[in-house]
Write a protein that holds these residues in place. Sequence first.
Motif, PDB file in Angstrom:
ATOM      1  N   ARG A 153      -5.151   6.524   4.125  1.00 50.47           N
ATOM      2  CA  ARG A 153      -3.864   6.225   4.534  1.00 50.47           C
ATOM      3  C   ARG A 153      -3.012   6.206   3.137  1.00 50.47           C
ATOM      4  NH1 ARG A 153      -1.495   5.755   8.789  1.00 50.47           N
ATOM      5  NH2 ARG A 153       0.450   4.733   8.488  1.00 50.47           N
ATOM      6  N   HIS A 154      -3.587   5.547   2.128  1.00 60.06           N
ATOM      7  CA  HIS A 154      -2.585   5.335   0.731  1.00 60.06           C
ATOM      8  C   HIS A 154      -2.500   6.568   0.299  1.00 60.06           C
ATOM      9  CE1 HIS A 154      -3.949   0.716   0.819  1.00 60.06           C
ATOM     10  NE2 HIS A 154      -2.584   0.787   1.079  1.00 60.06           N
ATOM     11  N   ALA A 156      -2.441   9.463   1.459  1.00 58.50           N
ATOM     12  CA  ALA A 156      -1.331  10.193   2.383  1.00 58.50           C
ATOM     13  C   ALA A 156      -0.285   9.928   1.978  1.00 58.50           C
ATOM     14  CB  ALA A 156      -1.774   9.992   3.959  1.00 58.50           C
ATOM     15  N   ILE A 157       0.249   8.520   2.108  1.00 60.03           N
ATOM     16  CA  ILE A 157       1.397   8.247   1.599  1.00 60.03           C
ATOM     17  C   ILE A 157       2.103   8.596   0.320  1.00 60.03           C
ATOM     18  CG2 ILE A 157       2.836   5.805   1.154  1.00 60.03           C
ATOM     19  CD1 ILE A 157       2.743   6.162   4.056  1.00 60.03           C
ATOM     20  N   ALA A 158       0.866   8.226  -0.645  1.00 53.95           N
ATOM     21  CA  ALA A 158       1.144   8.993  -1.941  1.00 53.95           C
ATOM     22  C   ALA A 158       1.538  10.365  -1.927  1.00 53.95           C
ATOM     23  CB  ALA A 158      -0.129   8.659  -2.930  1.00 53.95           C
ATOM     24  N   GLY A 159       0.829  11.090  -0.923  1.00 50.64           N
ATOM     25  CA  GLY A 159       1.369  12.676  -1.160  1.00 50.64           C
ATOM     26  C   GLY A 159       3.053  12.589  -0.609  1.00 50.64           C
ATOM     27  N   THR A 160       3.242  11.809   0.414  1.00 52.44           N
ATOM     28  CA  THR A 160       4.615  11.936   0.973  1.00 52.44           C
ATOM     29  C   THR A 160       5.662  11.695  -0.272  1.00 52.44           C
ATOM     30  OG1 THR A 160       4.669   9.846   1.801  1.00 52.44           O
ATOM     31  CG2 THR A 160       3.770  11.310   3.218  1.00 52.44           C
ATOM     32  N   LEU A 161       5.095  10.727  -1.166  1.00 52.19           N
ATOM     33  CA  LEU A 161       5.906  10.186  -2.187  1.00 52.19           C
ATOM     34  C   LEU A 161       5.940  11.231  -3.310  1.00 52.19           C
ATOM     35  CD1 LEU A 161       5.027   6.484  -2.274  1.00 52.19           C
ATOM     36  CD2 LEU A 161       7.060   7.420  -1.424  1.00 52.19           C
ATOM     37  N   ALA A 163       3.426  12.914  -4.875  1.00 51.30           N
ATOM     38  CA  ALA A 163       2.413  12.901  -5.949  1.00 51.30           C
ATOM     39  C   ALA A 163       1.427  14.054  -5.912  1.00 51.30           C
ATOM     40  CB  ALA A 163       1.534  11.671  -5.847  1.00 51.30           C
TER      41      ALA A 163
ATOM     42  N   MET B  47       0.822  14.438   7.690  1.00 46.00           N
ATOM     43  CA  MET B  47      -0.563  13.331   7.508  1.00 46.00           C
ATOM     44  C   MET B  47      -1.401  13.527   8.776  1.00 46.00           C
ATOM     45  SD  MET B  47       1.554  10.028   5.960  1.00 46.00           S
ATOM     46  CE  MET B  47       0.220   9.085   6.767  1.00 46.00           C
ATOM     47  N   PRO B  66       2.337  18.052   1.912  1.00 44.51           N
ATOM     48  CA  PRO B  66       3.149  16.905   1.970  1.00 44.51           C
ATOM     49  C   PRO B  66       4.109  16.427   0.646  1.00 44.51           C
ATOM     50  CG  PRO B  66       1.269  16.348   2.864  1.00 44.51           C
ATOM     51  CD  PRO B  66       1.106  17.494   2.345  1.00 44.51           C
ATOM     52  N   ARG B  67       3.531  16.951  -0.652  1.00 43.43           N
ATOM     53  CA  ARG B  67       4.062  16.443  -1.680  1.00 43.43           C
ATOM     54  C   ARG B  67       5.525  17.265  -1.840  1.00 43.43           C
ATOM     55  NH1 ARG B  67       2.252  19.173  -7.066  1.00 43.43           N
ATOM     56  NH2 ARG B  67       3.640  17.886  -7.653  1.00 43.43           N
ATOM     57  N   ILE B  71       9.173  14.753   2.741  1.00 45.59           N
ATOM     58  CA  ILE B  71       9.788  13.897   3.917  1.00 45.59           C
ATOM     59  C   ILE B  71       8.984  12.578   3.612  1.00 45.59           C
ATOM     60  CG2 ILE B  71       9.380  13.732   6.444  1.00 45.59           C
ATOM     61  CD1 ILE B  71       9.717  16.743   6.637  1.00 45.59           C
ATOM     62  N   PHE B  81       0.542   0.318  -2.470  1.00 44.90           N
ATOM     63  CA  PHE B  81      -0.907   0.393  -3.307  1.00 44.90           C
ATOM     64  C   PHE B  81      -1.154  -1.163  -3.971  1.00 44.90           C
ATOM     65  CE2 PHE B  81       1.579   4.442  -3.941  1.00 44.90           C
ATOM     66  CZ  PHE B  81       0.881   5.225  -2.832  1.00 44.90           C
ATOM     67  N   PHE B  92       6.508   4.789  -8.272  1.00 43.19           N
ATOM     68  CA  PHE B  92       5.423   5.802  -7.829  1.00 43.19           C
ATOM     69  C   PHE B  92       6.295   7.136  -7.777  1.00 43.19           C
ATOM     70  CE2 PHE B  92       2.526   8.300  -5.941  1.00 43.19           C
ATOM     71  CZ  PHE B  92       1.326   7.811  -6.396  1.00 43.19           C
ATOM     72  N   GLY B  93       7.256   7.200  -6.872  1.00 43.28           N
ATOM     73  CA  GLY B  93       7.935   8.348  -6.333  1.00 43.28           C
ATOM     74  C   GLY B  93       8.661   9.221  -7.626  1.00 43.28           C
ATOM     75  N   SER B  96       6.135  10.506 -10.007  1.00 44.01           N
ATOM     76  CA  SER B  96       5.552  11.674  -9.348  1.00 44.01           C
ATOM     77  C   SER B  96       6.533  12.820  -9.781  1.00 44.01           C
ATOM     78  CB  SER B  96       5.112  11.544  -8.042  1.00 44.01           C
ATOM     79  OG  SER B  96       4.127  10.468  -7.921  1.00 44.01           O
ATOM     80  N   ALA B 144      11.722   7.592  -3.774  1.00 47.46           N
ATOM     81  CA  ALA B 144      11.117   9.000  -4.085  1.00 47.46           C
ATOM     82  C   ALA B 144      12.235  10.031  -3.755  1.00 47.46           C
ATOM     83  CB  ALA B 144       9.970   9.290  -3.127  1.00 47.46           C
TER      84      ALA B 144
END
Lengths: 254, 346
Positions: A153-154, A156-161, A163, B47, B66-67, B71, B81, B92-93, B96, B144
């Motif tokens: 989950r973390h 996946a969330i990092a991906g949406t941010l 990263a 996701m 996703p990156r 969204i 985290f 973090f956003g 990145s 982000a």
Amino acid sequence: MTGPRWLAPLAALGGLLVLLPLAGLIARVEWTDLWSLVTSEASLTALGLSLRTSVVATVATLVLGVPLGFVLHGMRGPLRGLLRAVVLAPLVLPPVVGGLALLYAFGRRGLLGEELGGSVAFTTLAVVIAQTFVAMPFMVVSVESALAARSGRHEAIAGTLGASRTRVLTRVTLPALGPALATGAVLAFARALGEFGATLTFAGSLEGVTRTAPLEIYLVRETDPAAAAALSLVLVAVAIGVVALAYRPLRGAA
Amino acid sequence: MTALEARVRVPARGVDATVEVAAGGTLVLLGPNGSGKSTVLEAVAGMVPGADVRVTLDGVDAPRAPRDRRIGLLSQDDALFPTMSVRDNVAFGPRSAGASRAAARAEADAWLARVGLDGLGDRRPGALSGGQARRVAIARALAAAPRVLLLDEPFAGLDVVVASEVRGLVAGLLAGVTAVVTTHDALDAYALADTVAVMDSGAVVEAGEAVEVLTRPRTRFAARMGGRVLVEGTMRGGALEIAAGVRVPVSGGPGAGVPAAVAAHPGAVALAWSEPPESRASGSAWVADAVRGLEPRGDVVRVHGALLAADVPVEVVGGIAAGTPAWFGVPRGLEAYALTAGAPAR
């Protein structure tokens, strides 16, 4: 959870099986000469070589074992079970067999003998390779079970941010794997430090080059039992110390 | 500002839904637990493995990764985290996206101030209260700079006072941000929504302008999610005929013979066990029904009949079992609206 009472005597027997040999070893140590025995040139050379090669081997298990753990975790189906069994084989293989196998792979007449420009066998590099070979499974198992316990989950969330995958790995996943990496590294270091069979077979016993502390102990056990006992005590102390400091039981299924 | 349109199909979870949000608008996805709201959000965020999702942003297909999609998702579990400080979570956003460490940290601190957490940047997520963690998650998601922000039950699991504070904060922060908010609470819909889509069993059963869906629902399900009870019938003169001979006087409404409805508050519906009081005197039109179920709702109990529902004090329903005959009193003069698809609502 507490088991039934009849477990207690069995547990005591098990404890004794480990404690008695240690006690025997300690009884043999000549405490008055301990310092001079441990600091003799041969002992120091062997100990220094052992520590240096074990540290390098531990780093190697991190660099190679962590990616292997990720790959195993990412695989599905019967291939995963097969690859896991192969990667973990050094855990159950007699070290002598491992040493022979290494010789047939990297020795002068081995698979890669010529490509490697002669032989890496009987060099300090061979010591490190042998130690990495036997110690890496600890890191792989540690990483794979830690990954299995994560929901993702973390990540996946990092991906949406926003990263990248590399950033997710280095900033989110690896920090979270910290305890597992420490456990894997400690076990790998302890295993590398105690490596004997594969080292002797693949690297030989050249003083200052491949003669690590276990080999030195084996060599002098009859000619100079006091030195062997002293050096053994050092290894026991280092092993127990490292494990007590940093080892935490693995969680999840291996 | 970005307009979002998404078609989400996740057969494994029985979800097949389409959602649309205008640029800068807020869509509230209203539905009970298990209706597939979270699945829709997570799929739109990219996701859900195996989901068949088509997302367009301003009419252009969104990137798959996703990156690159940009969204943002505020998940129910916050998913901060744990190995980073609160500040680094929020930074973090920006990091990145390539911001320098110093710039990202300054931006993170600005966001923390905006969500009312000035000075908490050095804490670890584990040392935060539930409300604080939710605020950090909101700051992290917005820092982000997402094109669209998805908020999954953003006020769930918070105590009433904290939930109200966070609701107010979110309402302010979402101004001008294209957003989808899931909730099972009509209050959130009233507080945040420009448009509302009601979800049931993985599908959107009703969607439209918030006021329209909440006050003039067309399905009993949407009415229930909006805290109302739908009384359906056919217009006969100035009354709504619910069943043969059972009429409720209403105001407005379409012409005679058109299917129509009123959406009554369950609290305004009266309940009687034996003969109904004299209709004219009581101010209600009485409908014979039978009790189907009792739903505890805090200090009242919602008595559900086959046609109607009424909220009554707990002591009124002591010893009442399903099947007990009951009379429901619908207030006279509620505003009626046509139920025909596409027909004007008045």
